[in-house]
Design a protein around this motif. Sequence first.
Motif, PDB file in Angstrom:
ATOM      1  N   THR A 102      12.833  33.462  10.787  1.00 23.34           N
ATOM      2  CA  THR A 102      13.520  33.728   9.341  1.00 23.34           C
ATOM      3  C   THR A 102      12.892  34.698   9.327  1.00 23.34           C
ATOM      4  O   THR A 102      12.113  35.707  10.175  1.00 23.34           O
ATOM      5  CB  THR A 102      12.798  32.913   8.295  1.00 23.34           C
ATOM      6  N   ILE A 103      13.778  35.727   8.552  1.00 26.09           N
ATOM      7  CA  ILE A 103      13.429  36.474   8.026  1.00 26.09           C
ATOM      8  C   ILE A 103      13.439  36.728   6.991  1.00 26.09           C
ATOM      9  O   ILE A 103      13.991  36.062   5.966  1.00 26.09           O
ATOM     10  CB  ILE A 103      14.681  37.398   8.570  1.00 26.09           C
ATOM     11  N   MET A 104      12.437  37.617   6.151  1.00 25.61           N
ATOM     12  CA  MET A 104      12.104  37.427   4.300  1.00 25.61           C
ATOM     13  C   MET A 104      12.229  39.357   4.413  1.00 25.61           C
ATOM     14  O   MET A 104      11.577  40.059   5.173  1.00 25.61           O
ATOM     15  CB  MET A 104      10.987  36.604   4.092  1.00 25.61           C
ATOM     16  N   TYR A 105      13.550  39.441   3.253  1.00 29.48           N
ATOM     17  CA  TYR A 105      12.942  41.015   3.664  1.00 29.48           C
ATOM     18  C   TYR A 105      13.423  41.812   1.807  1.00 29.48           C
ATOM     19  O   TYR A 105      13.539  40.877   0.583  1.00 29.48           O
ATOM     20  CB  TYR A 105      14.648  41.384   3.406  1.00 29.48           C
ATOM     21  N   ALA A 106      12.625  42.830   1.071  1.00 31.13           N
ATOM     22  CA  ALA A 106      12.831  42.811   0.026  1.00 31.13           C
ATOM     23  C   ALA A 106      12.859  44.776   0.635  1.00 31.13           C
ATOM     24  O   ALA A 106      12.462  45.444   1.141  1.00 31.13           O
ATOM     25  CB  ALA A 106      11.688  42.973  -0.151  1.00 31.13           C
ATOM     26  N   ASP A 107      13.537  44.995  -0.725  1.00 33.91           N
ATOM     27  CA  ASP A 107      13.771  46.949  -0.410  1.00 33.91           C
ATOM     28  C   ASP A 107      13.423  47.559  -2.152  1.00 33.91           C
ATOM     29  O   ASP A 107      13.629  46.687  -2.898  1.00 33.91           O
ATOM     30  CB  ASP A 107      14.925  47.117  -0.001  1.00 33.91           C
ATOM     31  N   LYS A 108      13.492  49.020  -1.887  1.00 34.35           N
ATOM     32  CA  LYS A 108      12.651  49.654  -3.156  1.00 34.35           C
ATOM     33  C   LYS A 108      14.162  49.657  -4.478  1.00 34.35           C
ATOM     34  O   LYS A 108      14.474  49.787  -5.038  1.00 34.35           O
ATOM     35  CB  LYS A 108      13.063  50.847  -2.941  1.00 34.35           C
ATOM     36  N   ASP A 109      15.929  49.464  -3.235  1.00 29.18           N
ATOM     37  CA  ASP A 109      16.904  48.912  -4.704  1.00 29.18           C
ATOM     38  C   ASP A 109      16.215  47.439  -5.158  1.00 29.18           C
ATOM     39  O   ASP A 109      17.518  47.965  -6.239  1.00 29.18           O
ATOM     40  CB  ASP A 109      18.184  49.100  -3.481  1.00 29.18           C
ATOM     41  N   GLY A 110      15.987  46.856  -4.989  1.00 33.43           N
ATOM     42  CA  GLY A 110      14.919  45.609  -5.779  1.00 33.43           C
ATOM     43  C   GLY A 110      15.959  44.509  -4.845  1.00 33.43           C
ATOM     44  O   GLY A 110      16.111  43.272  -5.461  1.00 33.43           O
ATOM     45  N   HIS A 111      16.385  44.781  -3.500  1.00 37.35           N
ATOM     46  CA  HIS A 111      17.278  43.580  -3.170  1.00 37.35           C
ATOM     47  C   HIS A 111      16.412  42.510  -2.619  1.00 37.35           C
ATOM     48  O   HIS A 111      14.085  43.676  -1.948  1.00 37.35           O
ATOM     49  CB  HIS A 111      18.211  44.573  -2.099  1.00 37.35           C
ATOM     50  N   ILE A 112      16.168  41.747  -2.336  1.00 33.00           N
ATOM     51  CA  ILE A 112      15.570  40.636  -1.579  1.00 33.00           C
ATOM     52  C   ILE A 112      16.696  39.441  -0.801  1.00 33.00           C
ATOM     53  O   ILE A 112      17.495  39.837  -0.997  1.00 33.00           O
ATOM     54  CB  ILE A 112      14.460  39.780  -2.524  1.00 33.00           C
ATOM     55  N   MET A 113      16.188  39.270   0.619  1.00 29.85           N
ATOM     56  CA  MET A 113      17.208  38.465   1.390  1.00 29.85           C
ATOM     57  C   MET A 113      16.097  37.169   2.197  1.00 29.85           C
ATOM     58  O   MET A 113      15.013  37.482   2.420  1.00 29.85           O
ATOM     59  CB  MET A 113      17.538  39.138   2.205  1.00 29.85           C
ATOM     60  N   HIS A 114      17.066  36.073   2.108  1.00 23.54           N
ATOM     61  CA  HIS A 114      15.779  35.106   3.516  1.00 23.54           C
ATOM     62  C   HIS A 114      17.421  35.275   4.495  1.00 23.54           C
ATOM     63  O   HIS A 114      18.224  34.596   4.021  1.00 23.54           O
ATOM     64  CB  HIS A 114      15.288  33.876   2.371  1.00 23.54           C
ATOM     65  N   VAL A 115      16.879  34.911   5.635  1.00 19.49           N
ATOM     66  CA  VAL A 115      18.006  34.646   6.900  1.00 19.49           C
ATOM     67  C   VAL A 115      17.292  33.310   7.715  1.00 19.49           C
ATOM     68  O   VAL A 115      16.405  34.019   7.933  1.00 19.49           O
ATOM     69  CB  VAL A 115      18.164  35.909   7.242  1.00 19.49           C
ATOM     70  N   PHE A 116      17.931  32.276   7.821  1.00 18.44           N
ATOM     71  CA  PHE A 116      17.601  32.086   8.920  1.00 18.44           C
ATOM     72  C   PHE A 116      18.087  32.221  10.373  1.00 18.44           C
ATOM     73  O   PHE A 116      19.288  32.188  10.742  1.00 18.44           O
ATOM     74  CB  PHE A 116      18.236  30.512   8.612  1.00 18.44           C
ATOM     75  N   GLY A 117      17.352  33.128  10.672  1.00 17.80           N
ATOM     76  CA  GLY A 117      17.551  33.824  12.684  1.00 17.80           C
ATOM     77  C   GLY A 117      17.419  33.069  13.426  1.00 17.80           C
ATOM     78  O   GLY A 117      17.234  31.555  13.269  1.00 17.80           O
ATOM     79  N   GLY A 118      17.542  33.811  14.607  1.00 20.15           N
ATOM     80  CA  GLY A 118      17.329  32.780  15.440  1.00 20.15           C
ATOM     81  C   GLY A 118      19.099  32.708  16.158  1.00 20.15           C
ATOM     82  O   GLY A 118      19.891  33.123  15.294  1.00 20.15           O
ATOM     83  N   ARG A 119      19.217  32.113  17.274  1.00 20.04           N
ATOM     84  CA  ARG A 119      19.886  31.415  17.943  1.00 20.04           C
ATOM     85  C   ARG A 119      19.966  29.811  18.030  1.00 20.04           C
ATOM     86  O   ARG A 119      19.062  30.165  18.754  1.00 20.04           O
ATOM     87  CB  ARG A 119      20.613  31.969  19.109  1.00 20.04           C
TER      88      ARG A 119
END
Length: 294
Positions: free
Chosen positions: A237-254
């Motif tokens: 999985t990928i967990m993400y955050a940025d300085k613009d205030g966005h956050i994201m969780h992705v069920f990654g992989g194939r």
Amino acid sequence: DGINAYAKEYPNEINEVNRLILPAQPEDCLAHFQRVILFHFVTSPGNVNFNPGSMIKDRGSNTWAIGPSRSASGNAMLIANPHLPWFDMFTWFEAHTVSSDLNAYGAGLVGMPFLGIAFNDYLGWSHTNNVHDGQDLYELTLKDNGYQWGEGVRDFEERTVEIKVRNDAGHTTSREFVIRESVHGPVVSEKDGKAYALRVVGLDQPHVFRQYFDMAKSKNLEEFQDAIRRLQNPFFTIMYADKDGHIMHVFGGRTPIRPKGDWNWLDVVPGDSPDTQWDKTHPYDELPKSIDPA
């Protein structure tokens, strides 16, 4: 080049086993990535022991992305807490990568020339294991030097590779090893007149290093998604955050696009007809994800 330069300057610090692979080649790094990620995360040597359901276990790491509305500072926050044993191929090393267009700090797995979890001046990401099934073990019925396929018999494809084997005295000899492949993948075991072939996602995705380089160079959510959309890493999985205030969780992989049916894909799968065969995986836009949830 760094590995080879170090080995040349400090030959006494390289043990005898590791000298066998010198000089290191770029393809060695990719082969190492495939060994670790494809054959110890997506699947593992223990998965051919025919333990039903053993392919997916309760295992993983922790990571949190906290949105600005939940943060005292009003900024997004990212917490990375990978759970890996501190030895051998699972060892993390910290690194700060700086160039004319890159300033990223994080950690990578030893032997892999990229930052696996990291942040730059704009964003950060982390990984956990996901409940991901990217492999299948197919049972083949042996028949007439081949295996049953529908109403007929299909021949195995055979190829011979040469491997070096080291004995107790430390000497190496070359031996030939015959690999038999079915339409599903290589035969990894035989038992009671049956052969078992392993099919694993990700063997045809050679651009994982470029993807992570572009992830580390990304400056916003759009650029980061453009990088991970390639799905060159077949797991996590990928967990993400940025300085613009966005956050994201992705069920990654194939994840394979498997044919419909009443087969238990976590168990051994019948491999004697095209009914259970798959060739494609879900693209990025079809993967579960959460972006800026309320």
